[in-house]
Design an enzyme around this catalytic site. Structure first.
Site, PDB file in Angstrom:
ATOM      1  N   HIS A  71      20.055  27.674 -12.264  1.00 23.56           N
ATOM      2  CA  HIS A  71      20.952  29.132 -13.055  1.00 23.56           C
ATOM      3  C   HIS A  71      20.265  30.375 -12.557  1.00 23.56           C
ATOM      4  O   HIS A  71      19.308  30.631 -12.849  1.00 23.56           O
ATOM      5  CB  HIS A  71      21.995  29.216 -14.550  1.00 23.56           C
ATOM      6  CG  HIS A  71      22.509  27.833 -14.499  1.00 23.56           C
ATOM      7  ND1 HIS A  71      23.547  27.836 -13.752  1.00 23.56           N
ATOM      8  CD2 HIS A  71      22.016  27.003 -14.831  1.00 23.56           C
ATOM      9  CE1 HIS A  71      23.872  26.225 -14.068  1.00 23.56           C
ATOM     10  NE2 HIS A  71      23.727  25.768 -15.015  1.00 23.56           N
TER      11      HIS A  71
ATOM     12  N   ARG B  84      29.248  34.457  -8.600  1.00 29.35           N
ATOM     13  CA  ARG B  84      27.962  34.622  -8.961  1.00 29.35           C
ATOM     14  C   ARG B  84      26.645  33.936  -8.563  1.00 29.35           C
ATOM     15  O   ARG B  84      27.214  33.770  -7.243  1.00 29.35           O
ATOM     16  CB  ARG B  84      28.140  33.035  -9.934  1.00 29.35           C
ATOM     17  CG  ARG B  84      28.231  32.017  -9.172  1.00 29.35           C
ATOM     18  CD  ARG B  84      27.853  30.519 -10.072  1.00 29.35           C
ATOM     19  NE  ARG B  84      29.055  29.433  -9.723  1.00 29.35           N
ATOM     20  CZ  ARG B  84      28.442  28.373 -10.182  1.00 29.35           C
ATOM     21  NH1 ARG B  84      28.059  27.875 -11.034  1.00 29.35           N
ATOM     22  NH2 ARG B  84      28.672  26.976  -9.052  1.00 29.35           N
TER      23      ARG B  84
ATOM     24  N   VAL C 237      30.347  23.971  -7.571  1.00 37.31           N
ATOM     25  CA  VAL C 237      29.561  22.711  -6.790  1.00 37.31           C
ATOM     26  C   VAL C 237      29.734  21.393  -6.045  1.00 37.31           C
ATOM     27  O   VAL C 237      29.437  21.280  -4.662  1.00 37.31           O
ATOM     28  CB  VAL C 237      28.240  22.617  -7.503  1.00 37.31           C
ATOM     29  CG1 VAL C 237      26.840  21.713  -6.467  1.00 37.31           C
ATOM     30  CG2 VAL C 237      27.249  23.918  -7.725  1.00 37.31           C
ATOM     31  N   GLN C 238      30.301  21.231  -6.973  1.00 38.52           N
ATOM     32  CA  GLN C 238      30.907  20.001  -6.540  1.00 38.52           C
ATOM     33  C   GLN C 238      31.541  19.957  -4.526  1.00 38.52           C
ATOM     34  O   GLN C 238      31.509  18.930  -4.149  1.00 38.52           O
ATOM     35  CB  GLN C 238      32.243  19.408  -7.115  1.00 38.52           C
ATOM     36  CG  GLN C 238      31.946  18.576  -8.164  1.00 38.52           C
ATOM     37  CD  GLN C 238      31.544  19.450  -9.885  1.00 38.52           C
ATOM     38  OE1 GLN C 238      31.490  20.679  -9.127  1.00 38.52           O
ATOM     39  NE2 GLN C 238      31.080  19.460 -10.713  1.00 38.52           N
TER      40      GLN C 238
ATOM     41  N   LYS D 221       0.534  -1.351  -0.141  1.00 39.83           N
ATOM     42  CA  LYS D 221      -0.475   0.431   0.049  1.00 39.83           C
ATOM     43  C   LYS D 221       0.778   1.516   0.185  1.00 39.83           C
ATOM     44  O   LYS D 221       1.889   0.910   0.422  1.00 39.83           O
ATOM     45  CB  LYS D 221      -1.431   0.011   1.030  1.00 39.83           C
ATOM     46  CG  LYS D 221      -2.086   0.569   0.795  1.00 39.83           C
ATOM     47  CD  LYS D 221      -2.977   0.074   0.330  1.00 39.83           C
ATOM     48  CE  LYS D 221      -4.365   0.625   0.530  1.00 39.83           C
ATOM     49  NZ  LYS D 221      -5.553  -0.117  -0.526  1.00 39.83           N
TER      50      LYS D 221
ATOM     51  N   ASN E 265      21.723  22.789 -10.490  1.00 33.17           N
ATOM     52  CA  ASN E 265      22.760  24.719 -10.223  1.00 33.17           C
ATOM     53  C   ASN E 265      21.963  25.229 -10.809  1.00 33.17           C
ATOM     54  O   ASN E 265      20.927  24.486 -11.982  1.00 33.17           O
ATOM     55  CB  ASN E 265      23.584  24.072 -11.022  1.00 33.17           C
ATOM     56  CG  ASN E 265      24.508  25.034 -10.815  1.00 33.17           C
ATOM     57  OD1 ASN E 265      23.835  26.550  -9.762  1.00 33.17           O
ATOM     58  ND2 ASN E 265      26.153  25.879 -10.861  1.00 33.17           N
TER      59      ASN E 265
ATOM     60  N   THR F 120      -3.673  -5.785   0.826  1.00 31.60           N
ATOM     61  CA  THR F 120      -3.361  -4.222   0.903  1.00 31.60           C
ATOM     62  C   THR F 120      -3.699  -3.647   1.692  1.00 31.60           C
ATOM     63  O   THR F 120      -3.104  -3.010   2.856  1.00 31.60           O
ATOM     64  CB  THR F 120      -3.192  -3.280  -0.570  1.00 31.60           C
ATOM     65  OG1 THR F 120      -3.652  -3.502  -1.099  1.00 31.60           O
ATOM     66  CG2 THR F 120      -1.695  -4.023  -1.325  1.00 31.60           C
ATOM     67  N   ASP F 121      -5.117  -3.352   2.217  1.00 24.49           N
ATOM     68  CA  ASP F 121      -5.965  -3.222   2.960  1.00 24.49           C
ATOM     69  C   ASP F 121      -5.808  -3.406   4.481  1.00 24.49           C
ATOM     70  O   ASP F 121      -5.384  -2.383   5.040  1.00 24.49           O
ATOM     71  CB  ASP F 121      -7.624  -3.646   2.741  1.00 24.49           C
ATOM     72  CG  ASP F 121      -7.853  -2.422   3.040  1.00 24.49           C
ATOM     73  OD1 ASP F 121      -8.139  -1.148   3.519  1.00 24.49           O
ATOM     74  OD2 ASP F 121      -9.299  -3.416   4.244  1.00 24.49           O
TER      75      ASP F 121
END
Length: 305
Positions: free
Chosen positions: A262, A181, A233-234, A13, A260, A60-61
């Site tokens: 921009h 930036r 960013v790495q 579920k 990223n 599933t119920d």
């Protein structure tokens, strides 16, 4: 002869919505608001796929009902934290049903924050604006439990102190060096816990790990000088993950995905205005395409530190 075989299977579920409220005697109340996904698997379920034999299928119920049953009957500290609740549901399922080999449970929440009035937290009123999504996923077998957790959609932006320079150049390169930036991303962070037994996991302060991972993510993004000038960013990603691993012995490895997003200065020179490089003040957000930086950082093996 059959032309196909069942390679893998799991069923259950998804998107079970459950809210648990804890009411304290002094009027202070707490709320947990979840989406739960519970999936069962085991070799004895194969017949339900290949032969239409449902005799061992746990509906599933019924799985949905188990989530609500546990939300009511478990102690509050095992429900109000998503990691703890995921572990308890998964362990309950594999222990209750002998023919269930594995139970995978994912608990997702978008936390509510207490309303603040005159510097005081309201005892029972909450708001939910712009918060990241927190989640935990437990996988239980008869012998072990593994747990991962994390958060996503944490949107961050800074208007300076980000650079991207000295990168590879060839005939396809058009991007100039960017010594300063704007930087924006929507953070996905997840970590795996070292403990593999139910008792060991029950002794973990999951809220402290979550809060620390979030705090380190924001602090590195905003304040760590190694993630500023002449870094990518790495680099930022690696520092974030390294700090989490160093702060929390309970964590084995950390994965980040940082798109990223921009923000480029808009060229206003046709209107006689300078708005590029050092003159940039007006930007145009670019949703697509975006850079996409990912990595998993693990704890170094003993003896290799």
């Amino acid at each position: 002869m059959e032309s196909s075989v069942l390679k893998s299977q799991a069923y259950g579920k998804d998107r079970v919505r459950v809210v648990r409220v804890v009411r304290r005697a002094d009027g202070w109340q707490e709320i947990a608001d979840y989406w739960v996904c519970c999936l069962l698997s085991g070799a004895q379920f194969e017949a339900s796929y290949t032969k239409g034999d449902n005799r061992l299928v746990v509906a599933t119920d019924s799985q949905k009902n188990a989530v609500y049953y546990l939300a009511k009957t478990l102690p509050a500290d095992k429900v109000m934290v998503p990691e703890a609740f995921a572990v308890e549901i998964a362990a309950f399922m594999v222990n209750k049903y002998a023919h269930v080999t594995t139970c995978r449970v994912k608990v997702t929440t978008k936390p509510w924050a207490r309303m603040q009035f005159s510097g005081r937290s309201h005892p029972h009123a909450f708001c939910r604006e712009g918060r990241e999504t927190r989640w935990a996923e437990a996988v239980a077998t008869k012998l072990a439990v593994s747990l991962t957790a994390g958060f996503c959609d944490l949107e961050v932006l800074k208007t300076t102190n980000s650079a991207f320079v000295d990168f590879w150049r060839d005939e396809l390169t058009t991007l100039p060096d960017m010594p300063d930036r704007m930087l924006s991303t929507k953070v996905l962070c997840q970590w795996a816990y070292v403990a593999k037994t139910l008792d060991a996991l029950r002794g973990t302060d999951f809220d402290a790990v979550y809060a620390g991972a979030r705090r380190n993510t924001l602090d590195v993004f905003a304040n760590d000088p190694r993630a500023w000038v002449h870094a990518s960013v790495q680099t930022t990603l690696y520092i974030m993950a390294d700090r989490i691993i160093n702060d929390f012995a309970a964590v084995d490895d950390v994965h980040y995905a940082l798109p990223n997003i921009h923000y480029f200065p808009f060229d206003l020179s046709p209107f006689g205005l300078k708005n590029l490089r050092a003159d940039a003040e007006v930007y145009m957000p670019i949703a697509d395409p975006s850079g996409y930086i990912t990595a998993t950082v693990s704890r170094a093996p003993k003896g290799k530190l």
